[in-house]
Design a protein around this motif. Structure first.
Motif, PDB file in Angstrom:
ATOM      1  N   ALA A   1     -17.498  -8.003   3.394  1.00 38.05           N
ATOM      2  CA  ALA A   1     -17.135  -6.588   3.427  1.00 38.05           C
ATOM      3  C   ALA A   1     -15.860  -6.333   2.631  1.00 38.05           C
ATOM      4  N   ASN A   2     -15.062  -7.368   2.376  1.00 36.31           N
ATOM      5  CA  ASN A   2     -13.917  -7.218   1.478  1.00 36.31           C
ATOM      6  C   ASN A   2     -14.377  -6.904   0.060  1.00 36.31           C
TER       7      ASN A   2
ATOM      8  N   PRO B   1     -12.553  -8.112   7.528  1.00 34.95           N
ATOM      9  CA  PRO B   1     -11.480  -9.034   7.887  1.00 34.95           C
ATOM     10  C   PRO B   1     -10.592  -9.273   6.667  1.00 34.95           C
ATOM     11  N   VAL B   2      -9.528  -8.517   6.587  1.00 38.04           N
ATOM     12  CA  VAL B   2      -8.736  -8.380   5.366  1.00 38.04           C
ATOM     13  C   VAL B   2      -8.078  -9.705   4.977  1.00 38.04           C
TER      14      VAL B   2
ATOM     15  N   LEU C   1      -2.172  -5.737  -1.114  1.00 32.70           N
ATOM     16  CA  LEU C   1      -2.716  -5.405   0.205  1.00 32.70           C
ATOM     17  C   LEU C   1      -2.960  -3.907   0.319  1.00 32.70           C
ATOM     18  N   GLN C   2      -1.997  -3.104  -0.096  1.00 33.03           N
ATOM     19  CA  GLN C   2      -2.151  -1.647  -0.016  1.00 33.03           C
ATOM     20  C   GLN C   2      -3.327  -1.169  -0.864  1.00 33.03           C
ATOM     21  N   LYS C   3      -3.450  -1.709  -2.064  1.00 38.90           N
ATOM     22  CA  LYS C   3      -4.559  -1.325  -2.942  1.00 38.90           C
ATOM     23  C   LYS C   3      -5.891  -1.683  -2.298  1.00 38.90           C
ATOM     24  N   HIS C   4      -5.946  -2.840  -1.661  1.00 37.30           N
ATOM     25  CA  HIS C   4      -7.180  -3.286  -1.022  1.00 37.30           C
ATOM     26  C   HIS C   4      -7.521  -2.411   0.181  1.00 37.30           C
ATOM     27  N   VAL C   5      -6.536  -2.106   0.990  1.00 34.34           N
ATOM     28  CA  VAL C   5      -6.767  -1.274   2.178  1.00 34.34           C
ATOM     29  C   VAL C   5      -7.260   0.111   1.770  1.00 34.34           C
ATOM     30  N   ILE C   6      -6.703   0.665   0.703  1.00 28.19           N
ATOM     31  CA  ILE C   6      -7.152   1.978   0.220  1.00 28.19           C
ATOM     32  C   ILE C   6      -8.621   1.918  -0.185  1.00 28.19           C
ATOM     33  N   ARG C   7      -9.001   0.870  -0.912  1.00 27.41           N
ATOM     34  CA  ARG C   7     -10.400   0.747  -1.336  1.00 27.41           C
ATOM     35  C   ARG C   7     -11.338   0.626  -0.143  1.00 27.41           C
TER      36      ARG C   7
END
Length: 312
Positions: free
Chosen positions: A223-224, A13-14, A29-35
């Motif tokens: 999970a984040n 849950p981002v 956000l983009q960096k987090h989604v990639i990880r």
């Protein structure tokens, strides 16, 4: 073609990231989604409780969904599922959010119970609310049960199963942050539900317990922080390695307890401390938390699991 219900797996849950002036930090956000994508999660929940949905306007919600989806596609994760938080206090706005989420590329909507004028939110009212939303939403919905953010409203297993049975392929799952494992077990095995239905554990501290009860996996805040650890636990369980899965669950339960007491800003502060992005900023009235807050036992617990994450 989108699946009829969210595939089994781990969903993060981002969180929402903000600059110091409280504008959206889409770079973080983009960096987090990639990880998260590289860690092997099955999908993302955008604008869940950790995504500060009440703090975002409609255009920002759409922007966050489309940015996350574009990032997943850019990094070759086209199969990843996007579940968008679409809860609102009125049926009208909830339907609008579902429509906007669909337009932005989301595959499913996650819908909280309304809680304004809580005394009026009796079971027939709640049942009609979800049925009305499901009947016109362009994407299937998941019921989101989280009494802590809905003034104590708690969907029971009969209501959840009844709604799913009455709205086949429209209501296709639930997230149970209530922590009631008996409820999760009943819903996961309810014979009234004849179409695909995904019952998710809603917190990492009962991830393994939920799998034993028949869950479809996890939608959990931790999970984040350590997505690979969650994916590993699911793999261990599926391989029948229960002892090792229990060891991981023990660590996750400790981590979840540290994070839940720090709130959304604390989760982001932990990512800033251990992964060096995002900061601990939220939109006011939520106050920022400094990464230096994690010292002593808190730091020992989190550093241990982050080291494990980095080793996987």
């Amino acid at each position: 073609m989108a699946p009829t219900c969210p595939p089994r797996g781990v969903y993060a849950p981002v969180v929402a990231f903000f600059h110091e002036d409280e504008t959206l930090d889409l770079g973080a956000l983009q960096k987090h989604v990639i990880r998260l994508a590289q860690a092997g999660v099955s999908g993302l929940v955008i604008q869940g409780s950790n995504g500060e949905a009440p703090h975002l306007d409609h255009s920002e919600r759409k922007q966050v969904i489309s940015t996350a989806l574009a990032t997943l596609k850019q990094y070759g994760k086209r199969e990843a599922v996007i579940i968008a938080g679409c809860g609102a206090q009125s049926t009208r706005e909830t339907i609008q959010l579902c429509q906007e989420a669909s337009e932005s590329g989301a595959h499913f909507a996650l819908v909280l119970s309304p809680s304004y004028w809580v005394g009026a939110m009796q079971q027939p009212t709640i049942q009609k609310f979800f049925s009305d939303v499901a009947s016109v939403s362009p994407i299937p919905i998941l019921l989101y049960n989280f009494p802590g953010v809905t003034s104590g409203i708690d969907l029971d297993s009969d209501l959840i199963a009844g709604l799913a049975a009455a709205n086949p392929n429209k209501i296709v799952g639930c997230k149970l942050t209530c922590g009631n494992l008996g409820k999760l077990h009943r819903v996961a095995h309810d014979k009234r539900i004849q179409t695909p239905f995904a019952a998710f554990a809603g917190k990492s501290d009962f991830f393994l317990h939920g799998l034993v009860a028949g869950s479809n996996g996890l939608i959990g805040a931790a999970a984040n922080l350590v997505p690979k650890v969650h994916v590993k636990l699911l793999k261990l369980y599926d391989e029948g390695n229960l002892n090792s899965a229990q060891e991981l669950q023990t660590q996750l339960s400790e981590v979840d307890w540290v994070l839940v007491r720090m709130g959304v800003s604390g989760l982001k502060a932990a990512m800033d401390k251990y992964y060096k992005y995002g900061g601990g900023r939220s939109r006011r009235p939520l106050l920022p938390i400094q990464s230096s807050t994690f010292t002593g036992e808190r730091d020992e617990i989190l550093q241990k699991i982050v080291d494990l994450e980095n080793s996987l």
